[in-house]
Write an enzyme that holds these catalytic residues in place. Structure first.
Site, short mmCIF file in Angstrom:
data_model
loop_
_atom_site.label_atom_id
_atom_site.label_comp_id
_atom_site.label_asym_id
_atom_site.label_seq_id
_atom_site.Cartn_x
_atom_site.Cartn_y
_atom_site.Cartn_z
N HIS A 139 -56.14 -32.10 29.51
CA HIS A 139 -56.37 -30.98 28.44
C HIS A 139 -55.31 -30.50 28.05
CE1 HIS A 139 -60.54 -31.21 30.20
NE2 HIS A 139 -61.05 -31.09 29.05
N LYS A 143 -56.30 -24.50 27.41
CA LYS A 143 -57.54 -24.34 28.00
C LYS A 143 -57.53 -23.25 29.45
CE LYS A 143 -61.17 -27.15 30.42
NZ LYS A 143 -61.97 -26.47 29.79
N1 NDP Z 1 -69.28 -28.41 25.96
C1 NDP Z 1 -68.17 -29.01 25.38
O1 NDP Z 1 -68.34 -30.05 24.94
C2 NDP Z 1 -66.87 -28.25 25.16
C3 NDP Z 1 -66.69 -27.09 25.75
N2 NDP Z 1 -65.67 -26.39 25.42
C4 NDP Z 1 -65.74 -25.07 26.03
O2 NDP Z 1 -65.89 -23.95 24.94
C5 NDP Z 1 -65.23 -22.92 25.31
C6 NDP Z 1 -64.16 -22.45 24.22
O3 NDP Z 1 -63.21 -23.35 24.18
P1 NDP Z 1 -62.26 -23.12 22.83
O4 NDP Z 1 -62.91 -23.00 21.74
O5 NDP Z 1 -61.16 -24.32 23.09
O6 NDP Z 1 -61.52 -21.55 23.26
P2 NDP Z 1 -60.89 -20.76 22.26
O7 NDP Z 1 -60.26 -19.75 23.12
O8 NDP Z 1 -60.33 -21.54 21.21
O9 NDP Z 1 -62.24 -19.92 21.68
C7 NDP Z 1 -63.13 -18.93 22.09
C8 NDP Z 1 -63.23 -17.88 20.99
O10 NDP Z 1 -64.33 -17.06 21.76
C9 NDP Z 1 -63.70 -15.87 21.23
N3 NDP Z 1 -64.56 -14.67 22.24
C10 NDP Z 1 -63.92 -14.38 23.33
N4 NDP Z 1 -64.79 -13.28 23.85
C11 NDP Z 1 -65.77 -13.10 22.99
C12 NDP Z 1 -67.08 -12.44 22.96
N5 NDP Z 1 -67.41 -11.52 23.63
N6 NDP Z 1 -67.82 -12.70 21.67
C13 NDP Z 1 -67.51 -13.37 20.75
N7 NDP Z 1 -66.32 -14.24 20.72
C14 NDP Z 1 -65.53 -14.11 21.69
C15 NDP Z 1 -62.18 -15.73 21.29
O11 NDP Z 1 -61.83 -14.78 20.66
P3 NDP Z 1 -60.09 -14.38 21.36
O12 NDP Z 1 -59.31 -15.46 21.08
O13 NDP Z 1 -59.86 -13.29 20.46
O14 NDP Z 1 -60.25 -13.98 22.72
C16 NDP Z 1 -62.07 -17.22 20.73
O15 NDP Z 1 -61.95 -17.33 19.38
C17 NDP Z 1 -64.37 -23.07 26.55
O16 NDP Z 1 -65.15 -22.64 27.76
C18 NDP Z 1 -64.29 -24.84 26.61
O17 NDP Z 1 -64.11 -25.03 28.08
C19 NDP Z 1 -64.63 -26.75 24.77
C20 NDP Z 1 -64.71 -28.09 23.93
C21 NDP Z 1 -65.92 -28.99 24.19
O1 LIG Z 2 -61.68 -26.57 27.05
C1 LIG Z 2 -61.79 -27.95 26.23
O2 LIG Z 2 -61.20 -28.05 25.52
C2 LIG Z 2 -62.96 -28.59 26.58
N1 LIG Z 2 -63.73 -28.03 27.80
C3 LIG Z 2 -64.82 -28.72 28.32
C4 LIG Z 2 -64.88 -28.84 29.76
O3 LIG Z 2 -64.11 -28.08 30.46
O4 LIG Z 2 -65.13 -29.95 30.29
C5 LIG Z 2 -65.34 -30.05 27.47
C6 LIG Z 2 -64.33 -30.88 27.30
O5 LIG Z 2 -63.59 -31.19 28.23
C7 LIG Z 2 -63.27 -30.17 26.50
#
Ligand code: NDP
Ligand SMILES: O=C(O)C1=N[C@H](C(=O)O)C[C@H](O)C1
Length: 251
Positions: A139, A143
């Site tokens: 990744h 992350k």
């Molecule tokens: N299931 C799937 O297919 C996928 C899952 N993921 C997962 O999704 C999650 C997010 O990933 P990603 O977008 O890369 O992470 P990011 O850190 O880019 O985004 C997370 C966002 O959530 C905000 N945040 C934090 N706390 C709160 C809160 N209490 N209320 C509202 N917003 C909040 C953060 O703000 P701030 O930065 O100010 O803290 C940030 O803007 C991870 O757990 C990742 O593993 C990711 C890709 C695909």
């Molecule tokens: O944090 C990410 O980027 C992603 N998170 C998910 C995971 O932890 O499996 C899904 C994907 O791999 C991207």
């Protein structure tokens, strides 16, 4: 094309994040949905209810997602969760909340990429035929968690298939002389987490048996790869009361 009044009213939590921003674009572009709120750190959860959200999509962080989800369920708002960190214990907790809210649906998926879902299905199918297996997830360095939710889910699927086939432990005579050299042990499956600039989300499942190996690999090169799965879940969740784990039942 749906009438404005028939559109699913969607709110995004974590809207300024890597995934949240992409989900806002995808919902905006979907003719059967309307983006009614984009909420991030520091904004009030009440904004979601005030905006009349029917479905909330959560891509925040593992340490805040349970509070968010609890709030949404209490408000009777269907929720699609992509945020990672869901142990069996957490899933049980969510089932408990939903038991008191019979009409509410929650979909929690470790990976919304259709290719990734297939990769996990193929790995589960192959597991019984190979005595050795290791998972290598790769990744971007932003992350927060390791191993990935996808790798953890895959390891659990493989472990269940191995148990059903009475395979016993993966053979391994190596002594771990430096802690972590052999990766994390998830239900008896070794998982290795790589972080590097340039990567998005990638996973290899490496199987081995006498005289042959099989590698099953999936690559997300762009976060748009997750959007068809997210939109599928948004459309499905209002008619799926209770907890749905992973995307497989929706495909
Ligand atoms: N299931 C799937 O297919 C996928 C899952 N993921 C997962 O999704 C999650 C997010 O990933 P990603 O977008 O890369 O992470 P990011 O850190 O880019 O985004 C997370 C966002 O959530 C905000 N945040 C934090 N706390 C709160 C809160 N209490 N209320 C509202 N917003 C909040 C953060 O703000 P701030 O930065 O100010 O803290 C940030 O803007 C991870 O757990 C990742 O593993 C990711 C890709 C695909
Ligand atoms: O944090 C990410 O980027 C992603 N998170 C998910 C995971 O932890 O499996 C899904 C994907 O791999 C991207």
């Amino acid at each position: 094309m749906s009438d404005e009044q028939d559109a699913i009213r969607v709110a995004v939590l974590g809207a300024r994040g890597r995934m949240g921003a992409e989900v806002c674009k995808a919902v905006d572009a979907a003719t059967d949905m309307k983006l009614v709120a984009a909420v991030d750190q520091g904004d009030a959860l009440a904004d979601l209810a005030d905006a009349g959200a029917q479905v909330v999509v959560d891509f925040t962080t593992p340490d805040v997602v349970m509070d968010n989800l609890r709030w949404c369920v209490d408000q009777g708002i269907h929720t699609v969760v992509g945020t990672t960190g869901f142990t069996e214990q957490r899933l049980e907790q969510v089932r408990g909340w939903l038991a008191d809210k019979p009409g509410v649906g929650v979909v929690i998926a470790p990976n919304f990429g259709i290719g990734a879902v297939l990769m996990m299905q193929f790995a589960a199918r192959a597991a019984r035929y190979f005595e050795s297996v290791e998972i290598i997830e790769q990744h971007h360095p932003g992350k927060l968690d390791a191993p990935s939710g996808t790798a953890t889910h895959t390891a659990r699927l493989i472990a269940a298939a191995r148990a059903e086939a009475d395979l016993g432990p993966v053979p391994d005579a190596t002594k771990d002389e430096v802690a972590g050299a052999r990766g994390a042990d998830i239900d008896g499956v070794r998982v290795h987490a790589v972080r590097a600039t340039g990567l998005v989300a990638h996973q290899e499942v490496l199987f081995g048996t006498t005289g042959e190996t099989l590698t099953i690999r999936h690559d997300s090169y762009d976060r748009v790869s997750f959007m068809p799965g997210v939109l599928l879940a948004v459309r499905a969740v209002p008619t799926r009361p209770g907890l749905t784990v992973a995307l497989d039942p929706l495909l």
